[in-house]
Scaffold this motif. Structure first.
Motif, mmCIF file in Angstrom:
data_model
loop_
_atom_site.group_PDB
_atom_site.id
_atom_site.type_symbol
_atom_site.label_atom_id
_atom_site.label_comp_id
_atom_site.label_asym_id
_atom_site.label_seq_id
_atom_site.Cartn_x
_atom_site.Cartn_y
_atom_site.Cartn_z
ATOM 1 N N GLY A 1 0.820 -1.201 0.000
ATOM 2 C CA GLY A 1 0.000 0.000 0.000
ATOM 3 C C GLY A 1 0.855 1.252 0.000
ATOM 4 O O GLY A 1 2.073 1.198 0.208
ATOM 5 N N ARG A 2 0.228 2.379 -0.227
ATOM 6 C CA ARG A 2 0.947 3.652 -0.249
ATOM 7 C C ARG A 2 1.150 4.146 1.177
ATOM 8 O O ARG A 2 0.436 5.006 1.682
ATOM 9 C CB ARG A 2 0.165 4.671 -1.070
ATOM 10 C CG ARG A 2 0.197 4.397 -2.572
ATOM 11 C CD ARG A 2 -0.544 5.477 -3.334
ATOM 12 N NE ARG A 2 -0.011 6.813 -3.024
ATOM 13 C CZ ARG A 2 -0.553 7.938 -3.461
ATOM 14 N NH1 ARG A 2 -1.650 7.905 -4.206
ATOM 15 N NH2 ARG A 2 -0.024 9.108 -3.140
ATOM 16 N N VAL A 3 2.159 3.596 1.817
ATOM 17 C CA VAL A 3 2.413 3.935 3.215
ATOM 18 C C VAL A 3 3.347 5.130 3.353
ATOM 19 O O VAL A 3 3.605 5.582 4.471
ATOM 20 C CB VAL A 3 3.012 2.719 3.962
ATOM 21 C CG1 VAL A 3 2.032 1.565 3.967
ATOM 22 C CG2 VAL A 3 4.332 2.284 3.329
ATOM 23 N N GLY A 4 3.839 5.648 2.238
ATOM 24 C CA GLY A 4 4.749 6.780 2.311
ATOM 25 C C GLY A 4 4.054 8.119 2.404
ATOM 26 O O GLY A 4 4.693 9.139 2.640
ATOM 27 N N ASP A 5 2.736 8.141 2.197
ATOM 28 C CA ASP A 5 1.994 9.399 2.289
ATOM 29 C C ASP A 5 0.603 9.104 2.838
ATOM 30 O O ASP A 5 0.411 8.120 3.548
ATOM 31 C CB ASP A 5 1.923 10.088 0.921
ATOM 32 C CG ASP A 5 1.390 9.167 -0.167
ATOM 33 O OD1 ASP A 5 0.917 8.070 0.156
ATOM 34 O OD2 ASP A 5 1.452 9.556 -1.349
ATOM 35 N N LEU A 6 -0.360 9.946 2.533
ATOM 36 C CA LEU A 6 -1.743 9.775 3.005
ATOM 37 C C LEU A 6 -1.820 9.673 4.529
ATOM 38 O O LEU A 6 -2.638 8.952 5.081
ATOM 39 C CB LEU A 6 -2.387 8.535 2.360
ATOM 40 C CG LEU A 6 -2.462 8.554 0.830
ATOM 41 C CD1 LEU A 6 -2.974 7.228 0.303
ATOM 42 C CD2 LEU A 6 -3.363 9.688 0.350
ATOM 43 N N ARG A 7 -0.894 10.359 5.216
ATOM 44 C CA ARG A 7 -0.863 10.459 6.682
ATOM 45 C C ARG A 7 -0.499 9.155 7.380
ATOM 46 O O ARG A 7 -0.567 9.068 8.608
ATOM 47 C CB ARG A 7 -2.206 10.975 7.216
ATOM 48 C CG ARG A 7 -2.510 12.387 6.764
ATOM 49 C CD ARG A 7 -3.898 12.832 7.136
ATOM 50 N NE ARG A 7 -4.038 12.987 8.584
ATOM 51 C CZ ARG A 7 -5.171 13.421 9.143
ATOM 52 N NH1 ARG A 7 -6.214 13.716 8.399
ATOM 53 N NH2 ARG A 7 -5.254 13.558 10.439
ATOM 54 N N VAL A 8 -0.102 8.138 6.633
ATOM 55 C CA VAL A 8 0.307 6.872 7.252
ATOM 56 C C VAL A 8 1.585 7.074 8.053
ATOM 57 O O VAL A 8 1.686 6.666 9.213
ATOM 58 C CB VAL A 8 0.490 5.771 6.193
ATOM 59 C CG1 VAL A 8 1.060 4.506 6.833
ATOM 60 C CG2 VAL A 8 -0.840 5.463 5.521
ATOM 61 N N THR A 9 2.571 7.711 7.428
ATOM 62 C CA THR A 9 3.832 7.942 8.140
ATOM 63 C C THR A 9 3.642 8.929 9.287
ATOM 64 O O THR A 9 4.340 8.848 10.304
ATOM 65 C CB THR A 9 4.909 8.469 7.176
ATOM 66 O OG1 THR A 9 4.388 9.609 6.475
ATOM 67 C CG2 THR A 9 5.296 7.406 6.171
ATOM 68 N N ASP A 10 2.701 9.860 9.160
ATOM 69 C CA ASP A 10 2.423 10.795 10.250
ATOM 70 C C ASP A 10 1.859 10.081 11.470
ATOM 71 O O ASP A 10 2.027 10.534 12.606
ATOM 72 C CB ASP A 10 1.412 11.856 9.803
ATOM 73 C CG ASP A 10 1.989 12.784 8.748
ATOM 74 O OD1 ASP A 10 3.212 12.782 8.576
ATOM 75 O OD2 ASP A 10 1.201 13.493 8.104
ATOM 76 N N THR A 11 1.170 8.976 11.233
ATOM 77 C CA THR A 11 0.479 8.271 12.314
ATOM 78 C C THR A 11 1.328 7.175 12.937
ATOM 79 O O THR A 11 1.312 6.984 14.147
ATOM 80 C CB THR A 11 -0.838 7.668 11.778
ATOM 81 O OG1 THR A 11 -1.579 8.682 11.104
ATOM 82 C CG2 THR A 11 -1.685 7.115 12.912
ATOM 83 N N LEU A 12 2.070 6.436 12.104
ATOM 84 C CA LEU A 12 2.818 5.289 12.627
ATOM 85 C C LEU A 12 4.273 5.269 12.182
ATOM 86 O O LEU A 12 5.008 4.362 12.554
ATOM 87 C CB LEU A 12 2.122 3.984 12.188
ATOM 88 C CG LEU A 12 2.540 2.698 12.905
ATOM 89 C CD1 LEU A 12 2.228 2.769 14.400
ATOM 90 C CD2 LEU A 12 1.866 1.485 12.289
ATOM 91 N N GLY A 13 4.691 6.251 11.417
ATOM 92 C CA GLY A 13 6.038 6.223 10.869
ATOM 93 C C GLY A 13 7.131 6.146 11.925
ATOM 94 O O GLY A 13 7.994 5.268 11.883
#
Length: 365
Positions: free
Chosen positions: A255-267
């Motif tokens: 999945g696109r874990v590099g953006d869409l707030r994924v890294t902001d939440t669990l990065g």
């Protein structure tokens, strides 16, 4: 805390609109906070009495505090069930309260009045009761309880119903893997040999794992299978799968874990978990059994299962809007991993210190 525009203010509005003065027949039945808003309404509804602003703000504070206390108790119970002792279980609660959320807002501060709050309570309670159990009877009981919990979550907040389905799936696979490993690879005369491994693959549990790999990774690479799976979804967001996926030569990578707030939440937590996992699992370095550590690490890493296993990612991305994609990170229980890391390190240090003292006493004797 209530400065508009903010979700807490919106959820307070919904309490008065959807719950106050309404009978159960008049309340929405799907994903509209039936349980959360009803519980809040017990304290906040005025029943036509003129509102005193100071008293109402005090009631809001009390309501918020009660939900915080409920979830703090649930997180503490979860940590105890994971094998932590009191002070380290309390540390896990602190880690969760301080770092659970995105780098923009705290989950507990922002969502305490939202339906997801009470739904997460049910999700975490199920995890505490069943995830660390593995016998057949407990597995069947856990599945039944999860199925009974889905309608409760569905009328309150659907998102956590998906979370519960994810964790039940991972739990069943983990139990199969544990049984397969103990009974096939690590026991018997041919354990660890190529003959033992081949026998394991053709055992019932081994065949089950092979089947799961085919269904979860191989078949979702083909459009005909995804189209068949899509017919079981209520929300028609299947077209998002392509835009939210990293595809290389027609093969799903993740999945696109590099953006869409994924890294902001669990990065940040994800990078730290990867760093600490080396000493955490290094044989003999920290106290604790491998199976228990593995289960805690799985709970911390659950979002990555959802983002990198094609079938699970298709289910998630096809049932949420683009702006909700990052919320799968909320399934992670990373605070258990960090608290257990320090707990295991403490046990190791204490054991080493006792050994040194014992050796010195023997020398003196």
């Amino acid at each position: 805390f209530l400065e508009p525009p903010a979700d807490p203010l919106e959820h307070l509005r919904r309490v008065h609109e959807l719950s106050c003065g309404k009978t159960v027949e008049q309340m929405p039945r799907e994903n509209r906070g039936v349980w959360q808003y009803s519980m809040m309404g017990v304290v906040l509804c005025t029943d036509g009495v003129p509102v005193n602003p100071i008293k109402m703000l005090r009631k809001i504070d009390v309501t918020n505090g009660l939900f915080w206390a409920l979830l703090a108790a649930t997180i503490y119970i979860l940590a105890i069930r994971a094998g932590l002792v009191g002070r380290w279980a309390f540390l896990s609660v602190l880690i969760c309260f301080l770092f659970f959320g995105t780098n923009r807002f705290s989950y507990f501060r922002y969502y305490s009045l939202a339906p997801s709050f009470s739904s997460m309570l049910i999700f975490w309670l199920w995890t505490a009761i069943f995830f660390f159990r593995k016998n057949i009877r407990d597995t069947i009981t856990g599945i039944i309880v999860a199925l009974l919990s889905v309608p409760i979550l569905w009328v309150n907040h659907k998102q956590e119903a998906i979370f519960l389905g994810f964790i039940v799936f991972v739990w069943i696979v983990t139990n199969i893997a544990v049984t397969w490993g103990k009974k096939s690879l690590f026991s018997g005369r041919n354990a660890g040999t190529k003959y033992g491994i081949m026998a394991s693959l053709f055992s019932i549990n081994g065949a089950g794992l092979v089947f799961l790999v085919i269904v979860c990774w191989l078949l979702p690479q083909f459009d005909f299978f995804l189209q068949w799976v899509a017919q079981f979804f209520i929300r028609d967001f299947g077209q998002q799968y392509q835009s939210l996926s990293v595809i290389w030569h027609g093969i799903y990578i993740g999945g696109r874990v590099g953006d869409l707030r994924v890294t902001d939440t669990l990065g940040g937590a994800g990078v730290l978990m990867l760093f600490f996992s080396v000493p955490y699992f290094w044989p003999g370095f920290l106290a604790g059994t491998f199976e228990r550590k593995a289960r805690i690490f799985i709970l911390a890493s659950l979002p990555f299962f959802g983002y990198f296993i094609p079938l699970l990612h298709f289910i998630w991305s096809s049932n949420v809007m683009r702006v909700e994609y990052y919320r799968l990170c909320y399934i992670s229980m990373f605070w258990l991993f960090f608290a257990d890391f320090f707990y295991s390190a403490e046990q190791r240090i204490c054991t080493a210190a006792l050994s040194v003292n014992f050796a010195k006493r023997n020398d003196q004797t």
